[in-house]
Enzyme design. Structure first.
Site, PDB file in Angstrom:
ATOM      1  CE  LYS A 159      36.693  45.326  36.310  1.00 52.65           C
ATOM      2  NZ  LYS A 159      37.065  43.964  36.635  1.00 52.65           N
TER       3      LYS A 159
HETATM    4  N1  PPE Z   1      41.839  40.592  37.544  1.00 59.96           N
HETATM    5  C1  PPE Z   1      40.624  40.417  37.028  1.00 59.96           C
HETATM    6  C2  PPE Z   1      40.438  39.490  35.879  1.00 59.96           C
HETATM    7  C3  PPE Z   1      39.548  41.121  37.578  1.00 59.96           C
HETATM    8  O1  PPE Z   1      38.342  40.955  37.056  1.00 59.96           O
HETATM    9  C4  PPE Z   1      39.748  41.980  38.679  1.00 59.96           C
HETATM   10  C5  PPE Z   1      38.602  42.719  39.296  1.00 59.96           C
HETATM   11  C6  PPE Z   1      41.061  42.116  39.188  1.00 59.96           C
HETATM   12  C7  PPE Z   1      42.071  41.416  38.588  1.00 59.96           C
HETATM   13  C8  PPE Z   1      41.373  43.049  40.323  1.00 59.96           C
HETATM   14  O2  PPE Z   1      41.284  44.386  39.919  1.00 59.96           O
HETATM   15  P1  PPE Z   1      40.910  45.552  40.955  1.00 59.96           P
HETATM   16  O3  PPE Z   1      39.471  45.406  41.273  1.00 59.96           O
HETATM   17  O4  PPE Z   1      41.233  46.803  40.210  1.00 59.96           O
HETATM   18  O5  PPE Z   1      41.773  45.369  42.155  1.00 59.96           O
HETATM   19  N2  PPE Z   1      37.335  42.077  39.183  1.00 59.96           N
HETATM   20  C9  PPE Z   1      36.123  42.836  39.364  1.00 59.96           C
HETATM   21  C10 PPE Z   1      34.906  42.073  38.890  1.00 59.96           C
HETATM   22  C11 PPE Z   1      34.489  40.891  39.667  1.00 59.96           C
HETATM   23  C12 PPE Z   1      33.138  40.342  39.208  1.00 59.96           C
HETATM   24  O6  PPE Z   1      32.846  39.184  39.487  1.00 59.96           O
HETATM   25  O7  PPE Z   1      32.359  41.083  38.579  1.00 59.96           O
HETATM   26  C13 PPE Z   1      35.989  43.351  40.787  1.00 59.96           C
HETATM   27  O8  PPE Z   1      36.651  42.867  41.692  1.00 59.96           O
HETATM   28  O9  PPE Z   1      35.207  44.287  40.978  1.00 59.96           O
END
Ligand code: PPE
Length: 306
Positions: A159
């Site tokens: 990330k």
């Molecule tokens: N893909 C991406 C690209 C992504 O950013 C997230 C989380 C996910 C999948 C889901 O991952 P998880 O949270 O582990 O289930 N995105 C984070 C950031 C959003 C933002 O706008 O800032 C979040 O959901 O916290």
């Protein structure tokens, strides 16, 4: 975000007032996106606020830092405990936590030599990510004209802050077209994910979601929903998903920490299912919310009390 004078930000192990949590304009991370971050939620439970899958999020933070060779000099437990501390210090219940590890003020140049690492954790209230009513009604999405950044160019399982320029392009384009969120395809034309969410397809009672070879961020919410679905006896396949399968799906939904479990009711003006939250989505969504809110004793290992 609360800038009310009472909010504190955790910075390298100490709580600092919100107004003092500042960095220099020549910070490396600001110029090159050299940072890694997490998004974590805490929920109110019958026994007080608890953080959902904190260990897994902090593990991913360390893995992301390692992937980008960003030194993270603080011990795991210090960052883990810092998350609990910042929720307590700000007297928050349900909230969003944002740990960020970035290269700070030091010499510029992409090689990033002798640049100090800064570790900050913020916590603040954050409601439904994709708008009021989105969890119940579902949202309208469009396939992005931007391809999801590929795993040959970035460690996509990490990330990394800089990676999010790709997401910003996609979501801005989608909003300008009047949709709530973008769905990005990978370089091969398969479905990858949303700008900040993973994606699930439901077809004939089965759950399908793309794998890491589609350049997705393997989400912790995705993992939680896969676990919940399997326990319900729902068949889950992790495999490539084509664009056409989206249009032909019985149900679609996004998962993410911020987005939680958000139904998708439309993709590019194709109505999905009945154009509303589908029955399996609803079942998974309510089981997910029971787990995060401490109402499912079998999932108590996923919760860390603050
Ligand atoms: N893909 C991406 C690209 C992504 O950013 C997230 C989380 C996910 C999948 C889901 O991952 P998880 O949270 O582990 O289930 N995105 C984070 C950031 C959003 C933002 O706008 O800032 C979040 O959901 O916290």
């Amino acid at each position: 975000m609360a800038g009310d004078g009472k909010t504190s930000i955790w910075w390298n192990g100490k709580l600092v007032p919100y107004a003092d949590a500042k960095t220099h304009v020549l910070s490396h991370g600001l110029h090159y996106g050299t940072g890694v971050f997490e998004g974590i939620r805490a929920y109110e439970t019958p026994t007080g606020p608890a953080i959902f899958r904190l260990r897994e999020h902090i593990e991913r933070l360390y893995e992301s830092a390692r992937a980008y060779k960003i030194p993270l000099p603080l011990p795991f437990d210090t960052v883990f405990e810092g998350c609990r501390e910042v929720v307590r210090a700000n007297q928050l219940g349900a909230c969003y936590l944002r740990p960020l590890v970035f290269l700070g003020h030091g010499p510029l140049g992409v090689y990033a030599k002798n640049v100090p690492t800064e570790v900050v954790i913020a916590a603040y209230p954050w409601g439904a990510y994709l708008g009021d009513g989105s969890l119940e009604k579902g949202i309208r999405t469009t396939i992005s004209s931007w391809t999801r950044l590929h795993h040959a160019s970035f460690p996509t399982t990490a990330k990394g802050s800089g990676q999010y320029l790709n997401s910003t392009l996609a979501v801005r384009e989608a909003r300008e077209k009047g949709f709530e969120e973008a769905i990005l395809l990978d370089r091969n034309g398969n479905v990858a994910e949303g700008s900040g969410e993973n994606l699930f397809v439901i077809k004939r009672g089965r759950l399908i979601t793309p794998g890491i070879d589609s350049s997705i961020l393997p989400g912790i919410t995705r993992d939680s929903v896969i676990t919940i679905a399997k326990e319900m006896g729902i068949d889950v396949s992790v495999r490539n998903v084509t664009r056409g399968e989206l249009y032909a799906a019985d149900e679609l939904f996004f998962t993410g920490t911020a987005a939680e479990v958000t139904p998708i009711r439309e993709v590019d003006n194709y109505t999905i299912g009945a154009g509303a939250r589908g029955p399996i989505t609803e079942k998974l969504q309510s089981a997910f919310f029971r787990a995060v809110k401490g109402q499912d004793p079998a999932k108590s290992a996923w919760l860390t009390k603050v």
